[in-house]
Write an enzyme that holds these catalytic residues in place. Sequence first.
Site, short mmCIF file in Angstrom:
data_model
loop_
_atom_site.label_atom_id
_atom_site.label_comp_id
_atom_site.label_asym_id
_atom_site.label_seq_id
_atom_site.Cartn_x
_atom_site.Cartn_y
_atom_site.Cartn_z
N SER A 104 47.84 36.36 32.46
CA SER A 104 46.96 36.58 33.61
C SER A 104 47.71 36.83 34.91
O SER A 104 47.09 37.16 35.92
CB SER A 104 46.03 35.38 33.79
OG SER A 104 46.74 34.21 34.10
N LYS A 131 40.31 28.45 38.72
CA LYS A 131 41.20 29.22 39.58
C LYS A 131 40.61 29.40 40.98
O LYS A 131 41.32 29.35 41.98
CB LYS A 131 41.48 30.59 38.94
CG LYS A 131 42.33 30.50 37.67
CD LYS A 131 42.53 31.88 37.05
CE LYS A 131 43.41 31.80 35.79
NZ LYS A 131 43.62 33.12 35.17
#
Length: 785
Positions: free
Chosen positions: A690, A733
């Site tokens: 990611s 996140k």
Amino acid sequence: MEIIDLNTHSMPVLILRGVSVFPGANLNFELDDPLAVAAMNAAMRSRSHRIFLLAQIMSESGELALYPDKEDLYVVGTVGRIKQVLNSPDSSRALIVCEYRGKLAQITKRKPAYIAQVECFDADEPMSDPGAAESMIAQTYALAERYALLSQGNSPDFAEQIAEIKLPGAIADYMAQNIFMPPENKQDVLDEFDPLARLEKLNAFLLESITFLEVDFQIRMATSQRLEDGQREHILREQMKVIRQSLGENNLDDSEADADMYRDRVYALCLPEETENKLIKECDKLKRQHPSSSDAAVIANYLDVCLSLPWTNTTKERVDVAVTRRILDEDHYGLDKVKERITEFVAVRQISKAGKINGGILCLIGPPGTGKTSIAYAVAKSLNRKMARISLGGVHDEADIRGHRKTYVGAMPGRIIDAVIRAGTSNPLILLDEVDKLGHDYRGDPAAALLEALDPEQNSTFRDHFLEIPFDLSDTIFLTTANDRSAIPVPLLDRMEVIEIPSYTDEEKLVIAKKHLLTKQRVKHGLKATQLRVTDDAIRMIIADYTRESGVRVLERELAALCRKAAVRFADENAPKSVSVKSANLEELLGPKKYKRDDESLKPSVGLVHGLAWTSVGGEVLDVEVNVMDGSGKLELTGNLGDVMKESAKAALSYIRSKAKDFGVDPKFYKTKDIHIHFPEGATPKDGPSAGITVTIALISALTGRAARGDIAMTGEITLRGRVLPIGGLREKTMAALRAGIHTLIIPRDNEPDLAEIDPLVRNALSFIVTDSIGGVLDTALEAA
């Protein structure tokens, strides 16, 4: 059917409770009801002495009204004639001869006795079909003879008495009056005016009753045979004792006594045949062993474990959605999605047939400290099930799950059977904690051993290595917890329904601290609410500057530290009346801030880009630093990176080389420049794809000299064609970015639907830029040249 009189007859009504009577019966009963006495007196004052016997309808609640309405009474009853009344100082008794059927037309009076208009029907029955009547009567005779043989409540000459009756209707009435039938079945026969139809209904009931009685007879015969075998065995054993005493072998008596004791306990449990035979064989082995032999101890220990299992003990499950919601709300704040899924789980059990469905397997996955274990306790409490917890962290031996063979020294059952024994019920809730921490080595794979226990199609015959007999786990509910979904083996994960438990937002932590944690710590430290007050601003400061977690464990420890500081002050000679904790005096109590926001990192910088990472403990801001130096084209990757992250960095570099002119990068940079990519906090292992978009933007920034914006963070996987692919852990996140003071996020376009799962407070505080390619956000992420 011939009617006695074209007009209905008026007569008193004797209301019967829970019983129906038939023509031809003679009733002798005690008059203890004021209504019955009044009806009897009214009938005796009439010339005919007739009275209408009518049954009362039982309500759904099982109660009978004291003064019923017409709707509470059946329509068809029996007209009887009072033959004799015997009065005594204590009570009165009446003899009534039941003559023929009657049909209630109207009730004209209720006090002191019910008076009704009754349509009367002749008791004589014309034979419309003699052939069918004879065939049905013959069938009834045969059924009555079989019923009398199996039933214990009728006289031996019951069948002979029926054989003397020749009319089908009379046979039906006599049998319905004299055999056990539920009240509704008796009334159903009484309601039927057609003799053949009435006899047909009776035959159907007899067939059903005979089927039940035959099964009951077989059970009684088998039980009797077992008792006879037991008596025979007892006599033989007594004879063996006498023989052994004569031979001087008295030392075997203890083993025999123990074996007999175990045998009695086995038979008392009424176990399945396979299990019972296995345990009886072990009892026989024990009887042949010397009491001091090691084999006797092994067998006795085995029988003790097997008989301590709750083969027949169960707890009554409470499946109530309202109770489940209340308990979950009392013990947990937020977690609406989790509560909704657990409520659905309970609702399915509630609407199924009395909750009789197999136990389920739920897996709660989330960061530490988010309440996974406490949710399991709340589920057990709401379902009224006993709970046993199994900690799987560090378990690496398959025998820990399924037990050891009983022949080994120190053998014991596995953890699942041990949990069932500890719960003391065959339908417990078993919590398998930290299922993602299972290990495996040369001694086996415990995750593979769990497959049978967690498979609803197999666990009804779960076999522990120690027991060697099947134990039914199908009614057991298994709850598992984990931090990292990827660490759970796929076959094991396939058997569980996953419920994701997200990280708490700062506002949720504030409410949890005020409603639960602070109150708990005050009680634990002997403080009253008036002695220690903590303001909301102080709690927010603890959350922001003293903790960095997804759950609330560290927050609870910091609140405990405040309670200890307050306790010390109250223990001094000059103790204050109360301690108030505010943001201004928080550092005085807890010390310097543990986490400080790096405002410098929020400024534009060349080669420094903020990424977002998901870990098993929540989300983190992951910085990527890139330095470009003169050299020969070497690429250096540091920061304790995994293979996937290294490959992602190489893919980003290859993509930039292919688009160098479009990005304003020297096409020969890979020959003349050395590139060093570093991920700070090198002691922490890092891996995953990611960070691909972050590495790409950082490389372009360093190669072009354009500063990257410090108020933007990004996440997404990169391909060699520059496409940005979706990632996971977006909720965690986003909260990490907000904690770091970042308010703009670049995310993959395919993750746009996931924004609905983010807490509204977090979503409203951030700006999201979605993209499916690097080119679409390059000018947004970088300052102008």
